[in-house]
Structure formats: C-alpha cells, structure tokens
Write a protein that holds these residues in place. Structure first.
Motif, mmCIF file in Angstrom:
data_model
loop_
_atom_site.group_PDB
_atom_site.id
_atom_site.type_symbol
_atom_site.label_atom_id
_atom_site.label_comp_id
_atom_site.label_asym_id
_atom_site.label_seq_id
_atom_site.Cartn_x
_atom_site.Cartn_y
_atom_site.Cartn_z
ATOM 1 N N CYS A 29 0.838 -1.200 0.000
ATOM 2 C CA CYS A 29 0.000 0.000 0.000
ATOM 3 C C CYS A 29 0.873 1.249 0.000
ATOM 4 C CB CYS A 29 -0.880 0.035 1.246
ATOM 5 S SG CYS A 29 -1.951 -1.386 1.440
ATOM 6 N N SER B 196 -11.112 -8.481 5.553
ATOM 7 C CA SER B 196 -12.380 -9.073 5.994
ATOM 8 C C SER B 196 -12.824 -10.132 4.994
ATOM 9 C CB SER B 196 -13.463 -7.993 6.111
ATOM 10 O OG SER B 196 -13.683 -7.384 4.849
ATOM 11 N N MET C 230 -11.431 -9.739 1.373
ATOM 12 C CA MET C 230 -11.363 -8.387 0.825
ATOM 13 C C MET C 230 -10.365 -7.551 1.613
ATOM 14 S SD MET C 230 -14.463 -5.708 -0.006
ATOM 15 C CE MET C 230 -15.201 -5.896 1.590
ATOM 16 N N THR D 289 -9.187 -3.667 2.090
ATOM 17 C CA THR D 289 -9.712 -2.324 1.851
ATOM 18 C C THR D 289 -8.746 -1.304 2.446
ATOM 19 O OG1 THR D 289 -11.955 -3.206 2.081
ATOM 20 C CG2 THR D 289 -11.699 -0.812 2.149
ATOM 21 N N THR E 260 -8.348 2.756 3.224
ATOM 22 C CA THR E 260 -9.108 4.011 3.317
ATOM 23 C C THR E 260 -8.286 5.049 4.092
ATOM 24 O OG1 THR E 260 -10.189 3.496 5.417
ATOM 25 C CG2 THR E 260 -11.305 2.764 3.415
#
Length: 134
Positions: free
Chosen positions: A35, A48, A129, A131, A133
């Motif tokens: 990331c 998740s 998944m 994610t 943010t």
C-alpha cells in the motif's frame, strides 16, 4: 496525491481438511499487500471476509477463519497475533510520514482455519477483501 494497493495473488486455499482440524493456508509465503499514499492523511488497511466460508447452504463461521502476519513500515500493525477475519478494526494504520512519502508499505498476511467438529464435507469458499481508506 495518489492512493494505491497491490495484492500479490487472487486466490489461496486450505488443502483437504477434516472436521475438528486446524490448518494453515497452502501458500507458505502468505498474501502480500503493498500500500502507498501521498495524500497527506494517515491511511488504514482492513481485511475481511465478504461472507462466511460456504458450501451450498453449509457454512463455517468467520470466527473459525483467522489471520496474522507482519508489516514492514513505521505505522501500527494490528495483526501480529491471530484475529478472526470477521474482527472489526484496521490491520495496519500508516504513520503520518508514510501518508506523505508515497512509499510502498508491505503487509504480509497468513490465514488459518479451524474447521468446527460439526462441519459437513464440501468445497467451502468465500472472498477475502482488502480495503484501504483514509
């Protein structure tokens, strides 16, 4: 600024397991999630399961599906001990410096499964998944 996430695989599995058995994913190196952000705000990485592991109408609850791992960054890694895939909260929270620098932070995830005693035989699947943010 930019906001990117790269996952190094699109699948992994747990080879033939029986009720009452605990096993780790067959992909020994785990799943690497890189990331980066240069937006200037701390970012969060979550993991998740979209739904419980399912085979037709039979399910293995998310409490039985756990992850752990490590991160190579200055931020706060929340996944050093096993946690349920259904647990709330971020797996990694970037440092303020990482939010400005835009360098890739490598997060490595390992998954294990505890098959409940009453589980019916089948091919159980779900979607994991990741994610990212702010």
């Amino acid at each position: 600024g930019s906001f990117t996430m790269l996952v190094d695989t699109d699948s992994f599995d747990f080879a033939g397991m029986s009720p009452g058995q605990v096993g780790e994913m067959t992909r020994k190196e785990g799943v690497m999630v890189a990331c980066s952000s240069s937006n200037g705000e701390p970012w969060y990485l979550f993991v998740s399961a979209v739904k419980p592991l399912s085979s037709g109408s039979d399910q293995i609850p998310n409490d039985s599906f756990v992850c752990s791992g490590s991160a190579k960054g200055q931020g706060e890694w929340k996944g050093s001990s096993e946690r349920s895939i259904g647990a709330e909260g971020a797996a990694y929270i970037s440092s303020l410096a990482e939010a400005y620098e835009g360098g890739k932070i490598q997060n490595n995830f390992k998954f294990s499964l505890n098959v409940p005693e009453n589980t019916k035989p089948g091919n159980y699947t779900t979607t994991v998944m990741f994610t990212m943010t702010e």
